[in-house]
Design a protein around this motif. Structure first.
Motif, short mmCIF file in Angstrom:
data_model
loop_
_atom_site.label_atom_id
_atom_site.label_comp_id
_atom_site.label_asym_id
_atom_site.label_seq_id
_atom_site.Cartn_x
_atom_site.Cartn_y
_atom_site.Cartn_z
N ARG A 306 19.62 4.18 -4.60
CA ARG A 306 18.67 4.48 -3.52
C ARG A 306 18.21 3.18 -2.87
O ARG A 306 18.38 2.09 -3.43
CB ARG A 306 17.47 5.28 -4.04
N SER A 310 12.85 4.71 0.31
CA SER A 310 13.50 5.93 0.79
C SER A 310 13.22 7.09 -0.16
O SER A 310 13.19 6.92 -1.37
CB SER A 310 15.01 5.71 0.90
N SER A 311 13.05 8.28 0.41
CA SER A 311 12.74 9.43 -0.44
C SER A 311 14.01 10.09 -0.99
O SER A 311 13.93 11.05 -1.73
CB SER A 311 11.92 10.45 0.35
N THR A 312 15.17 9.58 -0.62
CA THR A 312 16.42 10.22 -1.07
C THR A 312 17.33 9.24 -1.79
O THR A 312 17.19 8.03 -1.65
CB THR A 312 17.21 10.78 0.12
N THR A 313 18.28 9.77 -2.54
CA THR A 313 19.27 8.94 -3.22
C THR A 313 20.62 9.09 -2.51
O THR A 313 20.79 9.99 -1.68
CB THR A 313 19.46 9.38 -4.68
N THR A 316 21.87 12.65 -2.97
CA THR A 316 21.23 13.69 -2.15
C THR A 316 21.61 13.50 -0.69
O THR A 316 21.79 14.48 0.05
CB THR A 316 19.70 13.73 -2.35
N HIS A 319 24.71 15.25 0.58
CA HIS A 319 24.57 16.68 0.91
C HIS A 319 23.65 16.92 2.09
O HIS A 319 23.77 17.93 2.77
CB HIS A 319 24.04 17.43 -0.30
N GLU A 320 22.70 16.02 2.30
CA GLU A 320 21.62 16.34 3.23
C GLU A 320 21.72 15.63 4.58
O GLU A 320 21.18 16.12 5.57
CB GLU A 320 20.27 15.98 2.60
N GLU A 321 22.35 14.47 4.60
CA GLU A 321 22.33 13.70 5.84
C GLU A 321 23.23 14.35 6.89
O GLU A 321 24.39 14.65 6.62
CB GLU A 321 22.81 12.26 5.58
N PRO A 322 22.68 14.57 8.09
CA PRO A 322 23.55 15.11 9.13
C PRO A 322 24.58 14.06 9.55
O PRO A 322 24.33 12.86 9.45
CB PRO A 322 22.59 15.39 10.29
N LYS A 377 30.12 15.42 -0.31
CA LYS A 377 29.42 16.58 0.22
C LYS A 377 30.04 17.88 -0.28
O LYS A 377 29.34 18.85 -0.56
CB LYS A 377 29.50 16.52 1.74
N ALA A 378 31.37 17.88 -0.40
CA ALA A 378 32.09 19.08 -0.83
C ALA A 378 32.50 19.01 -2.30
O ALA A 378 33.16 19.92 -2.79
CB ALA A 378 33.32 19.27 0.04
N HIS A 379 32.13 17.93 -3.00
CA HIS A 379 32.56 17.73 -4.39
C HIS A 379 34.07 17.85 -4.53
O HIS A 379 34.58 18.34 -5.53
CB HIS A 379 31.87 18.74 -5.33
N LEU B 19 36.65 24.96 0.13
CA LEU B 19 35.25 25.17 0.50
C LEU B 19 35.02 26.62 0.87
O LEU B 19 34.03 27.22 0.47
CB LEU B 19 34.89 24.28 1.70
N ILE B 293 6.62 4.26 -2.01
CA ILE B 293 6.11 5.61 -1.75
C ILE B 293 5.01 5.98 -2.74
O ILE B 293 4.02 6.61 -2.39
CB ILE B 293 7.27 6.62 -1.80
N GLY B 381 11.63 9.60 -4.75
CA GLY B 381 10.81 9.42 -3.57
C GLY B 381 10.19 10.68 -3.01
O GLY B 381 9.59 10.66 -1.95
N ARG B 382 10.34 11.82 -3.68
CA ARG B 382 9.74 13.05 -3.17
C ARG B 382 9.74 14.13 -4.25
O ARG B 382 10.43 14.01 -5.26
CB ARG B 382 10.50 13.54 -1.94
N ASN B 406 30.36 24.29 -4.23
CA ASN B 406 30.88 23.01 -3.77
C ASN B 406 30.64 22.73 -2.29
O ASN B 406 30.64 21.60 -1.87
CB ASN B 406 32.37 22.91 -4.07
N VAL B 408 28.08 22.92 0.46
CA VAL B 408 26.75 23.21 0.93
C VAL B 408 26.33 22.13 1.91
O VAL B 408 26.41 20.95 1.61
CB VAL B 408 25.73 23.21 -0.23
N PHE B 410 23.27 20.68 3.18
CA PHE B 410 21.83 20.68 2.95
C PHE B 410 21.12 19.91 4.06
O PHE B 410 19.95 19.67 3.96
CB PHE B 410 21.49 19.94 1.65
N SER B 411 21.88 19.49 5.07
CA SER B 411 21.31 18.44 5.94
C SER B 411 20.02 18.88 6.61
O SER B 411 19.11 18.08 6.78
CB SER B 411 22.35 17.99 6.96
#
Lengths: 443, 574
Positions: A306, A310-313, A316, A319-322, A377-379, B19, B293, B381-382, B406, B408, B410-411
């Motif tokens: 991380r 930053s609040s993310t690793t 994460t 999977h989460e970042e656009p 993202k897709a493992h 997927l 944080i 951090g959260r 596999n 997802v 999450f963005s």
């Protein structure tokens, strides 16, 4: 007439308790494996290592467009430019699941390390480092050394299910283990065998005396676990036997200083410092023959790296970042992926910074770097990025990019075992089974 | 088009295909039956039995054992390999884990350190049971006495004549090399301390005189099971005596010893060890928070947070003999000044602990609102409603949550700076409306979201990104508000005590209950219920039951792995 050998000298030494004995550097004092004295022109040992980073790569920023020796370096491989001719890049090799459930960040990593994909951490065969260690680690003080540099006590070196080789996470403790009690400076002017070491030997042989009785008294599965106990005891006995012999001299070796205390967590700048310190200590350990096998875990496969504040690793974010529409990829994930390659370069710097024989320590190593997935993202376990560095003492060729075209990743593992001298014709199970050596890699 | 590019595309297609396949996969919750048969007077059913076990000592058992044998101030210099967690418990991992070369190195370092201390001039008066006639000459009688003194308490059984001779010989050999009698004893003791008979609980069986062809645990193995279960340590002299006298083979004799151990100060240690294991506190030391944080979080807070929960558990369950379910609703707790800064509660005691009550207005009630839970199941951090919800299901309700599918995206879901979606609830809504995610998130999020008033270190907040937090939730079809409502819901769930019974038995036996043991587990549930959910009573019920010690008929083919299933079990290293 009695042969003049190391043991007769030592017996004399023990007769007068622990007197310092200055030992000339004669061939007769070499250890029985005998390959450690570069100064005499003898062959240097070949060492093996694995280096894991978590959460794969961004294919368009990592996979060279060209294959062969004239391969290009996409942005995330750019940090490795100085090692281009000493690296083999493997893209497009798959872990074949054959219907096994894909446990994210685990199945791919253990599949390519054991040749058998598993839906959890219960490996069904030893990992490749253990297979190679069993063949080459005789006569070295540690059968292998594992480190994890991001503050997390994890290891992907398994002897069997439930039997991982635990990682050191602190550079200070790693230093104490290698260069603390029991370390013999190979270039010390005098050699003082310690009579307490012989007392310890007789203790361990007393303990091992009971092996047969215990083995008879337990079931087969527990017998396997007890056997592991006795194997570990034997390793300790081997360590003690080594301490009673003057160590073979090592050219250009000086004992490193103890490392400073560093924060052990997953924040990237801390990890980079910890990783460099540990890489340096491992390189020294390899140089002076404390071990022939090392395993490095830069970040956990579910990458815990991380950035400060930053609040993310890293994980994460995958999977989460656009996806950044201008760049066409996840920008922050890209940053972590590139930092992982910067760390890999740091690791190669540590090995190539030590002169050995006509070249460097890296020339006498074979280091296998890999991740746990391709697109995190897709493992995805298809096309897990892998690299091989070093020359294995001239046994392998590097300096190319090879596209696997969906071949099983076990082809790389099989070839590495063969390069390290193991008599193995095929490796892996079902779709992962292969007998196809990667001939491009063999010198 | 270059060959490389086409290869990249085909890889992409293959991945995309997988997927799509995964998206169709819905998480199926694995929730056990909640039915609880009601019987007026629970009686123990016929014992089913299982094979004898081979279990490594855990770190806490090793430490307690050394402290009990040599004194609580005996230093242990070696380090410990991270335990293997299986079936949710390190206690189960002990019957599956191997022993690495690293561990032997470390056990050896500890053994040599302890042995040197025992014979040191400072301690030998107290710890060496005899004086040699001369320190420079070997005294076989004293050496034998020393081996016979420590051998049985270290190996948890009498030593054979051959074993005594072996360690006396070791002492003699070491004295010959090193010239000093006490050093000889030191090496003999170091040998016993690295022996598998000490490091591993290797259970022996003997023919059962009451049933031909059947086996039962050897009385010393029985004493060892009892002792590690009720004191987390080695059998004491009295228990070994009772084992030798055959007293553990009668119900009355067994009950007498169990009651003695439950009444001893060591019992609290066993309760602690069990809950530290159940709450997975072995990895608490790795807990890290981003200092930018969460500036209030530091290693003192982390240490105290763990201890706060353990003190609460011991006080309620052991000292007050309270109802296990009240752990989720109690406002009684313990605080230090370091904890007070995160809880924002005044702590008068300058150094050390004081008992306290969470004020009603704090929104806190029960151990799920402790920092040890809230911060442990959060990101650096959260906060994480998902991790918290998953932990409640897995740790306290014994319900397995499958791995995420596999594919997802999450963005949108968890970008905590997304101003269009300021709260975790709004972001997680996306999960619950996507069919691939909903199956599992429906189980985790409604529980976890009720703790959203507590941030990634467990400090209270009313808003996230300027928007008010909605901490309403549902569980088992009942709606409730916030952390206090959650605590009450877990308290009231019939699955909560059932899960405790399951884990307690797993911990005691070192394995999951077998299908044949279901009636026995039902019996334990009825007993626990009848005893007002008092944990010490549950532990007593296990300790005095025949099932806990029963051995299944031997496997005829010695080459057949007696626990072949081990290979297919989940082995999660924590």
């Amino acid at each position: 007439m009695k042969k003049f050998d190391r043991r007769t000298v030592l017996k004399g030494a023990f007769g007068g308790a622990a007197i310092g004995v200055a030992l000339p550097f004669l061939d007769v004092f070499l250890n029985n494996n005998g390959q450690a004295l570069a100064a005499t022109g003898q062959r240097l040992p070949v060492r093996f290592g694995t280096w894991i980073w978590g959460c794969g790569h961004i294919p368009e920023r990592w996979i060279p467009t060209e294959t062969g020796t004239d391969y290009d370096l996409p942005p995330d491989l750019e940090p490795l430019a100085p090692y281009k001719s000493q690296l083999a890049i493997f893209s497009g090799y798959d872990v074949k699941l054959d219907g096994v459930a894909n446990k994210p960040h685990i199945t791919g990593c253990l599949g390519l390390r054991t040749g058998i994909p598993v839906p959890n951490e219960s490996v069904r065969a030893p990992t490749i480092d253990v297979l190679i260690g069993e063949a080459i680690s005789t006569g070295s003080r540690f059968r292998s050394i594992e480190v994890s540099t991001s503050g997390i006590d994890r290891s992907y070196s398994f002897r069997a299910a439930g039997s991982a080789n635990p990682s050191e996470i602190s550079p200070v403790k790693l230093y104490q283990r290698i260069f603390g009690e029991g370390f013999q400076d190979p270039n010390a002017a005098t050699f003082k065998p310690d009579p307490r070491t012989m007392a310890r030997q007789s203790v361990l042989s007393a303990v091992a005396e009971d092996r047969q009785r215990l083995m008879r008294s337990v079931g087969a599965d527990d017998r396997r676990r007890l056997e592991e106990y006795f194997t570990s005891i034997r390793h300790l006995e081997d360590q003690l036997a080594l301490q009673l012999q003057p160590p073979a001299r090592v050219e250009n070796f000086t004992k490193p200083d103890a490392p400073p205390n560093t924060p052990m967590d997953s924040e990237v700048s801390n990890v980079m410092v910890t990783h460099k310190l540990m890489a340096g200590l491992l390189a020294k350990a390899l140089q002076c023959n404390q071990t022939k096998v090392i395993n490095v875990l830069l970040s956990d496969t579910t990458s815990n790296l991380r950035r400060a504040g930053s609040s993310t690793t890293h994980h994460t974010l995958t999977h989460e970042e656009p996806v950044n529409p201008q760049l066409g990829y996840q920008e922050q994930v890209g940053w972590f992926a590139q930092q992982s390659m910067v760390a890999w370069k740091d690791f190669l710097d540590a090995l190539s910074g030590i002169h050995e024989g006509d070249g460097t320590l890296l020339d006498n190593c074979l280091i296998f770097a890999h991740s746990d997935c391709s697109i995190a993202k897709a493992h995805a376990v298809e096309g897990i990025p892998m690299m091989v560095a070093g020359r294995a003492g001239g046994r392998i060729r590097t300096g190319f990019h090879l596209a696997g075209r969906a071949d099983p990743a076990t082809r790389v593992g099989l070839t590495l075992q063969q390069a390290m001298g193991l008599q193995v014709a095929k490796w892996g199970v079902q779709s992962m089974e292969t007998n196809r050596t990667i001939t491009e890699l063999m010198a | 088009m270059s060959p490389m590019r086409s290869q990249n595309q085909s890889a992409a297609r293959r991945i995309a295909g997988r997927l799509a396949a995964c998206a169709a996969f819905l998480c199926v919750p694995l929730i056990g039956s909640l039915s609880l048969a009601e019987e007026p007077a629970p009686t123990e059913p016929q014992a089913a039995g299982a094979p004898p076990q081979l279990r490594r000592l855990t770190e806490s058992q090793y430490r307690a054992t050394i402290a009990d044998i040599f004194g609580p101030d005996m230093p242990i210099v070696g380090r410990f390999e991270h335990g293997l967690r299986a079936e949710g418990l390190l206690a189960v991992g002990t019957s599956q884990a191997g022993i690495s070369a690293f561990s032997i190195e470390q056990y050896d370092a500890s053994a040599r350190g302890i042995a040197a201390e025992v014979v040191s001039e400072k301690r030998r008066e107290q710890l060496v049971p005899c004086r040699p006639r001369s320190e420079n000459r070997f005294d076989p009688a004293c050496a034998k006495q020393f081996v016979q003194h420590y051998g049985p308490i270290l190996f948890r059984r009498p030593l054979s004549g051959e074993e005594v001779k072996r360690y006396v010989r070791t002492a003699e050999a070491a004295q010959q090399r090193l010239g000093d009698f006490y050093q000889g004893l030191q090496y003999a003791l170091a040998g016993m301390l690295v022996s598998p008979d000490f490091l591993v609980r290797i259970e022996q069986v003997v023919p059962d005189p009451k049933q031909r062809g059947q086996y039962r645990l050897d009385p010393y193995a029985k004493a060892t099971r009892l002792s590690y279960f009720l004191t987390n340590s080695t059998p004491d002299a009295e228990l070994l005596r009772a084992a030798g006298a055959g007293e553990l083979d009668t119900d009355a004799g067994l009950a007498q010893q169990a009651d003695r151990l439950i009444a001893s100060p060591q019992f609290e240690r066993a309760v602690r060890a069990f809950f530290e294991d159940m709450l997975e506190f072995d990895t608490f030391g790795e807990l890290a928070k981003d200092p930018v944080i969460y500036p209030a979080f530091n290693s003192t807070v982390a240490l105290d947070a763990e201890e706060q929960t353990m003190r609460t558990i011991v006080a309620l369950l052991v000292t007050q003999q309270g109802d296990y379910r009240d752990l989720f609703t109690t406002r009684g707790t313990y605080l230090t000044r370091a904890l007070g800064t995160v809880y924002r509660l005044p702590v008068a005691t300058r150094n050390g602990w004081e008992s306290a009550q969470y004020p009603t207005a704090s929104g806190r009630e029960g151990i799920l609102t402790n920092i040890s839970f809230l911060a442990f199941y959060s990101h650096p951090g959260r906060s994480s409603s998902t991790l918290r919800g998953k932990a409640i299901r897995q740790v306290f309700l014994c319900q397995a949550i499958p791995d995420p599918p596999n594919n997802v995206d999450f963005s949108v879901v968890q970008d905590s700076s997304n101003t269009a979606m300021p709260t975790a609830r709004i972001r997680l809504e996306a999960h619950r409306t996507s069919p691939a995610c909903a199956g599992c998130h429906r189980l985790m999020d409604p529980l976890g979201l009720t703790l959203e008033n507590f941030d990634g270190v467990g400090a209270f907040r009313a808003q996230e990104n300027g928007a008010p937090i909605d901490a309403s939730g549902t569980f088992d079809g009942k709606e409730f508000q916030g952390a206090q409502g959650l605590g009450q819901a877990i308290h009231d769930s019939p699955q909560t005590p059932r899960c405790l019974v399951d884990k307690m038995y797993r911990s005691a036996a070192g394995r999951k209950a077998t299908p044949d043991e279901r009636p026995y587990v039902d019996y334990l549930n009825q007993t626990f219920n009848a005893d007002s959910y008092r944990v010490p009573d549950l532990m007593r019920a296990i300790a005095v039951s025949r099932s806990f010690y029963a051995i299944s008929p031997p496997v005829t083919d010695v080459n057949t792995p007696k626990r072949a299933a081990v290979q297919t079990r989940d082995g999660d290293r924590s």
